[in-house]
Design an enzyme around this catalytic site. Sequence first.
Site, PDB file in Angstrom:
ATOM      1  N   ARG A 344       0.820  -1.226   0.000  1.00  0.00           N
ATOM      2  CA  ARG A 344       0.000   0.000   0.000  1.00  0.00           C
ATOM      3  C   ARG A 344       0.849   1.270   0.000  1.00  0.00           C
ATOM      4  O   ARG A 344       0.458   2.261  -0.643  1.00  0.00           O
ATOM      5  CB  ARG A 344      -1.000  -0.046   1.163  1.00  0.00           C
ATOM      6  CG  ARG A 344      -2.151  -0.986   0.850  1.00  0.00           C
ATOM      7  CD  ARG A 344      -3.111  -1.238   1.968  1.00  0.00           C
ATOM      8  NE  ARG A 344      -4.167  -2.151   1.513  1.00  0.00           N
ATOM      9  CZ  ARG A 344      -4.849  -2.977   2.294  1.00  0.00           C
ATOM     10  NH1 ARG A 344      -4.605  -3.023   3.589  1.00  0.00           N
ATOM     11  NH2 ARG A 344      -5.769  -3.757   1.794  1.00  0.00           N
ATOM     12  N   TYR A 471      -7.975   1.252  -5.775  1.00  0.00           N
ATOM     13  CA  TYR A 471      -7.267  -0.051  -5.782  1.00  0.00           C
ATOM     14  C   TYR A 471      -6.340  -0.233  -4.579  1.00  0.00           C
ATOM     15  O   TYR A 471      -6.136   0.671  -3.796  1.00  0.00           O
ATOM     16  CB  TYR A 471      -6.602  -0.347  -7.119  1.00  0.00           C
ATOM     17  CG  TYR A 471      -5.489   0.506  -7.682  1.00  0.00           C
ATOM     18  CD1 TYR A 471      -4.809   1.470  -6.969  1.00  0.00           C
ATOM     19  CD2 TYR A 471      -5.097   0.300  -9.005  1.00  0.00           C
ATOM     20  CE1 TYR A 471      -3.775   2.197  -7.544  1.00  0.00           C
ATOM     21  CE2 TYR A 471      -4.066   1.022  -9.599  1.00  0.00           C
ATOM     22  CZ  TYR A 471      -3.413   1.967  -8.851  1.00  0.00           C
ATOM     23  OH  TYR A 471      -2.406   2.677  -9.420  1.00  0.00           O
ATOM     24  N   GLU A 472      -5.855  -1.474  -4.482  1.00  0.00           N
ATOM     25  CA  GLU A 472      -5.048  -1.900  -3.326  1.00  0.00           C
ATOM     26  C   GLU A 472      -5.811  -1.689  -2.008  1.00  0.00           C
ATOM     27  O   GLU A 472      -5.222  -1.385  -0.972  1.00  0.00           O
ATOM     28  CB  GLU A 472      -3.732  -1.138  -3.296  1.00  0.00           C
ATOM     29  CG  GLU A 472      -2.571  -2.061  -2.984  1.00  0.00           C
ATOM     30  CD  GLU A 472      -1.615  -2.229  -4.137  1.00  0.00           C
ATOM     31  OE1 GLU A 472      -2.085  -2.371  -5.281  1.00  0.00           O
ATOM     32  OE2 GLU A 472      -0.403  -2.242  -3.876  1.00  0.00           O
ATOM     33  N   GLY A 473      -7.134  -1.861  -2.094  1.00  0.00           N
ATOM     34  CA  GLY A 473      -7.992  -1.649  -0.927  1.00  0.00           C
ATOM     35  C   GLY A 473      -8.570  -0.255  -0.980  1.00  0.00           C
ATOM     36  O   GLY A 473      -7.826   0.738  -0.965  1.00  0.00           O
TER      37      GLY A 473
END
Length: 486
Positions: A344, A471-473
């Site tokens: 992240r 994205y990436e959470g």
Amino acid sequence: MPRHSWGLSMRTHGVRPSEKPPFAHTGTHPVRPSPLGPHLPGSAIARGVDRPLEARYPGLQPFDFFSQKCSLISPQEEEFHLSEMTGLFVASNADAGEGKDMQYDLTDEQKMLRDMVRRLAKEKIEPGARERDEKGEWDWNVVNLLRENGLMGVDFPEKYGGGGAGLLAFCIVVEELSRVEAATGLVPADQELGALPIMLAANEEQKAKYLPKLSTGEHLAAFALTESIGGSDVAGLKTKAVRKGDEYIINGVKTFITNGGVADVITVYALTDPSKGGHRGASVFIVEKGFPGFKVGKKEDKMGIRWSDTSELIFEDCRVPAENLLGEEGMGFHIMMKTLDFSRPGVAAQALGIAQGALDYAVAYAKERVAFGQPIIKFQGIAFKLADMAIAVEASRHLLYKTAALLQEQPKDMSKLPPELIRMSSMSKVMCGDTAMHVTVEAVQVLGGYGYIKEYPVERYMRDAKITQIYEGTQEIQRLVIANTL
Ligand code: COS
């Protein structure tokens, strides 16, 4: 080191190179060993990374602030650069369980790397950014440029041919590339994401087989987690892998996979024991693009990061050798969670670069554009907007750099991270992503009608910024992670 990082500030302050810079470690905090310095465990140099910078990033030209004034760096950028160099970052690892504060500054090597990548990005990447955005087609020339300059594996272990420079150096590289073009910053960021499950959970044979070519970028990596039902509820994903003899047979479809259509090596999450559910019944596999039953599906046409490849991956009785299982069966959820904790910051760095690029452009524009007889930066309505943008960017940078500096001291294995670091990783992603969105929207506003047309880059920055909140959470998932660790 002949060219040390105080060069610019000495010149600005009229200090001879032999003199100690006036601002060196004169803060109120006592001077303690830098966690990023050469003497502490975990720093690049302590890990045996003693090759000169030029050898590790072969195509990059060192940037000498003493002998030349780079026309690419505006006075305003010089000021920014100066503020970065004078900034003393204070990292507290009290929360991380060690009970003490520590100070850190960027090392000379990190500053030089930043300056070299900044220059490379301005000279070689920025000129083609608009065209790539319009075409939306994958561009191997950019990938080759990053490969040639050793920028594909900055945070990969030296033992397997990586730069071994650490997460902070990697973030700086992604930031500087994204400052001119977010889709280019995503190339090394996704390489890191796709390879992290291998770095964290692979055995020696798997690392020796896959990491060297990923470190150099000869092979591209992708991370295949998300499915059409979503990417947030990882434990609820449906792709399955069933063991048959010496192989696993994978069935399922992954969607929105960055680099999916161009990757050679993909780390794939699948349920191996559905009866145990995703938390305990999932596993991760290393899949090569040539494995039978693997194929690339639809390529997405996106709002931003347009030339980056985002594809559907189809697994139809895809046969994967059993030796390509990472760790043990059932470890899948934890491997993916820990991967995301480490990855992240890369997305945060991309967001930070977007924000900085948009701010740079808006400030330069506001100084030139005249209305009512004066440059618009003289109007408080614009000046305060720019001030708020600058505050957000600087605050985001501090949180991200501190997070990266602390995370890179943690072992890259499957031991559990301190919850405070998991929280910081999510915090930096939220902070930088939201900053990128806010700053780019405001940059468009500062440019007015010109901000809305494609001739000026800020509308691209605005479109690119949006994905960093998704994205990436998503930002919502990050807030959940943060709240859960309070
Ligand atoms: N590191 C290690 N372990 C972790 C962890 C982490 N970061 N996060 C959770 N765990 C552990 C928990 O401790 C828990 O362990 P036990 O079962 O031993 O108690 C287990 O994993 C399950 O945790 P939790 O109950 O919190 O899981 P949830 O299913 O509720 O999901 C979220 C948690 C939502 C945070 C997770 O699914 C997530 O991060 N989703 C977003 C994924 C993402 O980023 N997708 C984007 C697409 S990929 S680019």
